[in-house]
Design a protein around this motif. Structure first.
Motif, PDB file in Angstrom:
ATOM      1  N   LEU A 322       0.820  -1.209   0.000  1.00 54.91           N
ATOM      2  CA  LEU A 322       0.000   0.000   0.000  1.00 54.91           C
ATOM      3  C   LEU A 322       0.855   1.260   0.000  1.00 54.91           C
ATOM      4  N   PHE A 323       0.474   2.224  -0.837  1.00 54.24           N
ATOM      5  CA  PHE A 323       1.172   3.515  -0.850  1.00 54.24           C
ATOM      6  C   PHE A 323       0.204   4.695  -0.713  1.00 54.24           C
ATOM      7  N   LEU A 324      -1.091   4.417  -0.667  1.00 53.70           N
ATOM      8  CA  LEU A 324      -2.118   5.452  -0.569  1.00 53.70           C
ATOM      9  C   LEU A 324      -3.305   4.849   0.164  1.00 53.70           C
ATOM     10  N   THR A 325      -3.731   5.478   1.272  1.00 54.93           N
ATOM     11  CA  THR A 325      -4.880   4.938   2.008  1.00 54.93           C
ATOM     12  C   THR A 325      -5.660   6.064   2.673  1.00 54.93           C
ATOM     13  N   ASN A 326      -6.894   5.738   3.040  1.00 52.25           N
ATOM     14  CA  ASN A 326      -7.617   6.582   3.998  1.00 52.25           C
ATOM     15  C   ASN A 326      -6.886   6.541   5.334  1.00 52.25           C
ATOM     16  N   LEU A 327      -7.009   7.577   6.108  1.00 58.51           N
ATOM     17  CA  LEU A 327      -6.461   7.562   7.460  1.00 58.51           C
ATOM     18  C   LEU A 327      -7.353   6.667   8.329  1.00 58.51           C
ATOM     19  N   PRO A 328      -6.784   5.722   9.053  1.00 58.06           N
ATOM     20  CA  PRO A 328      -7.606   4.783   9.837  1.00 58.06           C
ATOM     21  C   PRO A 328      -8.584   5.455  10.792  1.00 58.06           C
ATOM     22  N   ASN A 329      -8.226   6.620  11.311  1.00 61.93           N
ATOM     23  CA  ASN A 329      -9.122   7.291  12.273  1.00 61.93           C
ATOM     24  C   ASN A 329      -9.974   8.375  11.623  1.00 61.93           C
ATOM     25  N   ALA A 330      -9.919   8.476  10.282  1.00 60.42           N
ATOM     26  CA  ALA A 330     -10.697   9.511   9.588  1.00 60.42           C
ATOM     27  C   ALA A 330     -11.057   9.028   8.183  1.00 60.42           C
ATOM     28  N   VAL A 331     -11.830   7.956   8.118  1.00 61.48           N
ATOM     29  CA  VAL A 331     -12.217   7.369   6.831  1.00 61.48           C
ATOM     30  C   VAL A 331     -13.204   8.281   6.113  1.00 61.48           C
ATOM     31  N   GLY A 337      -7.809   8.674  -0.028  1.00 63.74           N
ATOM     32  CA  GLY A 337      -7.083   9.193   1.110  1.00 63.74           C
ATOM     33  C   GLY A 337      -5.776   9.894   0.774  1.00 63.74           C
ATOM     34  N   PHE A 338      -4.788   9.705   1.643  1.00 68.14           N
ATOM     35  CA  PHE A 338      -3.520  10.434   1.587  1.00 68.14           C
ATOM     36  C   PHE A 338      -2.363   9.474   1.297  1.00 68.14           C
ATOM     37  N   PRO A 339      -1.274   9.983   0.715  1.00 69.49           N
ATOM     38  CA  PRO A 339      -0.092   9.132   0.503  1.00 69.49           C
ATOM     39  C   PRO A 339       0.428   8.587   1.823  1.00 69.49           C
ATOM     40  N   VAL A 340       0.871   7.321   1.789  1.00 66.26           N
ATOM     41  CA  VAL A 340       1.520   6.716   2.949  1.00 66.26           C
ATOM     42  C   VAL A 340       2.875   7.383   3.150  1.00 66.26           C
ATOM     43  N   GLU A 341       3.246   7.607   4.409  1.00 63.76           N
ATOM     44  CA  GLU A 341       4.526   8.225   4.714  1.00 63.76           C
ATOM     45  C   GLU A 341       5.661   7.438   4.059  1.00 63.76           C
ATOM     46  N   GLY A 342       6.575   8.148   3.412  1.00 70.23           N
ATOM     47  CA  GLY A 342       7.673   7.499   2.700  1.00 70.23           C
ATOM     48  C   GLY A 342       7.453   7.429   1.202  1.00 70.23           C
ATOM     49  N   TYR A 343       6.223   7.748   0.771  1.00 72.63           N
ATOM     50  CA  TYR A 343       5.908   7.740  -0.660  1.00 72.63           C
ATOM     51  C   TYR A 343       5.528   9.149  -1.112  1.00 72.63           C
ATOM     52  N   ARG A 344       5.931   9.491  -2.324  1.00 72.92           N
ATOM     53  CA  ARG A 344       5.503  10.732  -2.959  1.00 72.92           C
ATOM     54  C   ARG A 344       4.638  10.383  -4.160  1.00 72.92           C
ATOM     55  N   LEU A 345       3.569  11.143  -4.352  1.00 69.18           N
ATOM     56  CA  LEU A 345       2.643  10.914  -5.454  1.00 69.18           C
ATOM     57  C   LEU A 345       2.533  12.184  -6.285  1.00 69.18           C
ATOM     58  N   LYS A 346       2.288  12.022  -7.586  1.00 72.11           N
ATOM     59  CA  LYS A 346       1.980  13.175  -8.426  1.00 72.11           C
ATOM     60  C   LYS A 346       1.055  12.736  -9.548  1.00 72.11           C
ATOM     61  N   LEU A 347       0.326  13.726 -10.096  1.00 68.68           N
ATOM     62  CA  LEU A 347      -0.567  13.489 -11.226  1.00 68.68           C
ATOM     63  C   LEU A 347       0.001  14.192 -12.450  1.00 68.68           C
ATOM     64  N   LEU A 363      -1.703   8.770 -12.156  1.00 68.57           N
ATOM     65  CA  LEU A 363      -0.974   8.746 -10.894  1.00 68.57           C
ATOM     66  C   LEU A 363       0.399   8.106 -11.067  1.00 68.57           C
ATOM     67  N   LEU A 364       1.451   8.804 -10.604  1.00 68.71           N
ATOM     68  CA  LEU A 364       2.805   8.286 -10.527  1.00 68.71           C
ATOM     69  C   LEU A 364       3.220   8.233  -9.066  1.00 68.71           C
ATOM     70  N   VAL A 365       4.011   7.209  -8.705  1.00 64.33           N
ATOM     71  CA  VAL A 365       4.405   6.979  -7.310  1.00 64.33           C
ATOM     72  C   VAL A 365       5.919   6.902  -7.214  1.00 64.33           C
ATOM     73  N   ASN A 366       6.454   7.474  -6.136  1.00 61.41           N
ATOM     74  CA  ASN A 366       7.876   7.412  -5.841  1.00 61.41           C
ATOM     75  C   ASN A 366       8.035   6.846  -4.436  1.00 61.41           C
ATOM     76  N   GLY A 367       8.784   5.746  -4.303  1.00 65.40           N
ATOM     77  CA  GLY A 367       8.979   5.160  -2.976  1.00 65.40           C
ATOM     78  C   GLY A 367       9.998   4.046  -3.012  1.00 65.40           C
TER      79      GLY A 367
END
Length: 521
Positions: A322-331, A337-347, A363-367
């Motif tokens: 997983l590199f992008l998810t909803n925040l577990p406490n704020a679905v 959702g938001f990029p997972v820490e450690g990953y950068r995303l761009k469109l 979507l492009l991912v860097n990680g």
């Protein structure tokens, strides 16, 4: 990040023993359980066993295994010895297995005994394959893992590997064509476990993890192997295909704290009349979905029935987990959702230029968990892996607050009245109607040759007046997402065509329409 000299198996298996978790249960399957100490001992004996079979460092072995305790033993044992396990789907045909075994040039294949006849047929006369080893208690004429592993009295030393050595392969479960071998390096599992596991999902040492998504699948491997073992947690393995009944059985018996499944299974549980009185264990603190986009209505129905949210996640075989998810406490349903820490995303747009917020782009991912590339697919590797960035092939929208929302596969988007339309958006709207269980949308030509949406739907109940329902659904979509987006044709089907990992196969819907009607109407 790991040092250059690094072996992932030492980090994930031996470290748990060194840190005092040797007698803690690592994995449970229906017939046995194994603690970290036993796992370490068994994995260390895999290297000498493979050497006795004539398999050298950097060779490949195929694992065609159900989710049982032997899976982590062989997976980590091979990696520890510097040998590359190739994880194959357990639900393929003989022709598909032959292609994958030939493509990977695996020197041995370890296969669950119930699949042995199929693999023996697929592997006939393959030049690189030296051994077929059965895994399981059922009698067979093949070598048996239990016997040849028990013959090794001592474990071997870990192989000298580096962080950038290839550790394991998985094959992409593309919705068209034959899959591609995705090569992951030793440092990738650690990156995934720290980023998605610890920082986003919040894995803890006292967790009991149940992933209905299988270990051969990148999502399942991350859930039940990398993220759980990194913190010394326990994973429950279920070898059969999960159903609503079997999932509730596992939940009752093992009382897991984390549940991972694909949206199709969550929807099936909600629709299962035999399970309508079941409840989730109090200990279960988080439900997570990935593998395909989670329809908002499925999440809302789950919350309404069980009082728990489903965390929607996005990953890929190419990125490992997983590199992008909803925040577990704020679905927020309907978003990724938001990029997972450690990953950068761009469109980016069609020319590869960055696009601003509130527009749709690829979507492009860097990680640090990106694959090293595809095996023997140079052109596709160059197209997908662009420097530090990995193309996903998915279209997304990004809000000003950084929230991403899925808009469909890049090659699935089409224009209606000159405006780009996402099939997924129409499907979401259809599934928000109480009478629809599943939906899929493709472009089709009308009598004037203009492109319009056509929908295929699975009904929640078969006792419906179809003609009245069609008009109802069209008006429902118009009100929900816009008057030009409603499906001009709606066809009821018993089920939607999907890959073995649960992804929708739109091309089969297009072929179905052409075959039956002679045109794409």
């Amino acid at each position: 990040m790991p040092l250059r000299d690094y072996n992932a198996a030492v980090d994930f298996v031996d470290r748990n023993v060194a840190e005092g978790r040797g007698d803690k249960t690592a994995f449970i399957d229906p017939s046995r359980r194994i603690c970290y100490d036993e796992l370490s001992d068994a994995a260390a004996r895999v290297g000498p066993m493979l050497a006795r079979l004539g398999i050298e460092q950097e060779s490949r072995i195929a694992l065609i295994l159900q989710d049982i305790v032997e899976f982590p033993i062989l997976f980590w044992g091979a990696i520890r010895a510097g040998i590359v396990p190739v994880l194959l789907n357990t639900r393929l045909t003989a022709d598909q297995y032959r292609y994958l075994l030939e493509d990977s040039r695996s020197k041995a294949v370890f296969v669950s005994t119930n699949l042995l006849p199929l693999i023996e047929e697929a592997a006939a006369d393959l030049p690189h394959l030296r051994s077929i080893i059965a895994v399981g208690d059922e009698p067979s004429s093949a070598l048996n893992l239990r016997d040849i592993l028990a013959a090794e009295n001592e474990g071997g030393a870990p192989a000298s590997t580096c962080a950038d050595d290839v550790a394991y392969w998985q094959y992409s479960s593309g919705t068209t064509g034959m899959p591609k071998g995705v090569m992951h390096v030793h440092s990738s599992p650690r990156f995934m476990a720290q980023s998605a596991g610890q920082r986003r999902i919040g894995y803890r040492e006292d967790d009991v993890v149940f992933s209905a998504a299988k270990l051969f699948f990148a999502y399942g491997l991350g859930n039940a192997m990398f993220c759980s073992m990194w913190v010394g947690a326990t994973s429950v393995l279920y070898p059969e295909r999960p159903t609503a009944e079997s999932v509730f059985h596992v939940l009752q018996v093992h009382q897991p704290t984390l549940l991972f499944a694909v949206p199709t299974l969550y929807a099936a549980i909600l629709a299962d009349q035999n399970s309508k009185d079941e409840r989730l264990p109090e200990r279960l603190r988080l439900c997570v979905s990935a593998g395909e986009p989670l329809p908002a209505q499925v999440g809302l129905n789950w919350r309404s029935r069980f009082g728990r949210d489903i965390v929607n996640g996005v990953g890929s075989t190419e990125m490992g987990h997983l590199f992008l998810t909803n925040l577990p406490n704020a679905v927020e349903y309907g978003t990724s959702g938001f990029p997972v820490e450690g990953y950068r995303l761009k469109l980016v747009d069609e020319q590869g230029r960055d696009i601003a917020d509130d527009a749709i782009g690829e979507l492009l991912v860097n990680g640090g968990s990106a694959a090293a590339g595809y095996w023997n697919q140079r052109d596709k590797s160059r197209t997908t892996f662009i420097g530090e960035w990995t193309r996903t092939g998915d279209k997304y929208h990004r809000r000003a607050d950084g929230v991403y929302t899925y808009r469909g596969r890049s090659d699935d988007m089409f224009k209606v009245s000159g405006i780009w339309v996402s099939p997924f958006e129409i499907e979401e709207a259809l599934m928000s109607h109480a009478k629809i269980a599943e939906a899929a949308v493709i472009p089709a030509e009308d009598l004037d040759g203009l492109i319009k949406p056509k929908a295929f739907v699975v009904l929640a109940s078969r006792e419906e007046n179809i003609s009245v329902l069609f008009d109802e659904l069209k008006e429902h979509v118009k009100r929900s997402i816009g008057p030009w987006k409603y499906p001009r044709w709606i066809r009821v089907v018993d089920e939607l065509p999907k890959t073995s990992s649960g992804k929708l196969q739109r091309y089969m819907l297009r072929e179905m329409v052409v075959d039956q009607n002679g045109s794409a109407h």
